[in-house]
Write a protein that holds these residues in place. Structure first.
Motif, mmCIF file in Angstrom:
data_model
loop_
_atom_site.group_PDB
_atom_site.id
_atom_site.type_symbol
_atom_site.label_atom_id
_atom_site.label_comp_id
_atom_site.label_asym_id
_atom_site.label_seq_id
_atom_site.Cartn_x
_atom_site.Cartn_y
_atom_site.Cartn_z
ATOM 1 N N GLU A 32 98.479 49.998 71.975
ATOM 2 C CA GLU A 32 97.852 50.595 70.784
ATOM 3 C C GLU A 32 96.808 51.653 71.134
ATOM 4 N N LEU A 33 97.159 52.471 72.128
ATOM 5 C CA LEU A 33 96.292 53.580 72.509
ATOM 6 C C LEU A 33 96.764 54.886 71.871
ATOM 7 N N ARG A 72 90.947 51.447 74.626
ATOM 8 C CA ARG A 72 91.214 51.268 73.190
ATOM 9 C C ARG A 72 89.905 51.159 72.408
#
Length: 100
Positions: free
Chosen positions: A33-34, A72
């Motif tokens: 989820e970067l 993140r």
């Protein structure tokens, strides 16, 4: 109107060529989820120029030994600041347009 930098039009193969990252690394950063590519109806990933810039920043940080969860966290706090800045700018523009 949206900036060209944010339009999701670049294929994963082109991102691979531009960044030097492997396809697996690019997919991994999505899993973590970067980055958030869009998907076409056929499931093809599409990236923006700003995604490419983010990937290059991620690669630099990873070379320095920074863990993905730390990256993140940094990206999320950076994005919050950008959202607040855009909201404030919008409020100021709305206020001064109304007073003209």
């Amino acid at each position: 109107m949206s900036s060209y930098k944010h339009k999701k039009v670049i294929s994963i193969g082109t991102v691979n060529e531009l960044t030097g990252l492997s396809l697996r690394q690019i997919r991994y950063y999505e899993e973590r989820e970067l980055i958030y590519p869009e998907r076409t109806k056929r499931g093809t990933r599409k990236y923006s120029f700003s995604d490419v810039e983010t990937l290059l920043q991620i690669a630099d940080k990873r070379e320095e030994g920074v863990q993905t969860y730390e990256i993140r966290k940094d990206l999320q706090s950076s994005n919050k600041g950008k959202v607040m800045e855009r909201m404030l700018r919008g409020q100021l523009n709305a206020h001064f347009r109304m007073n003209k």
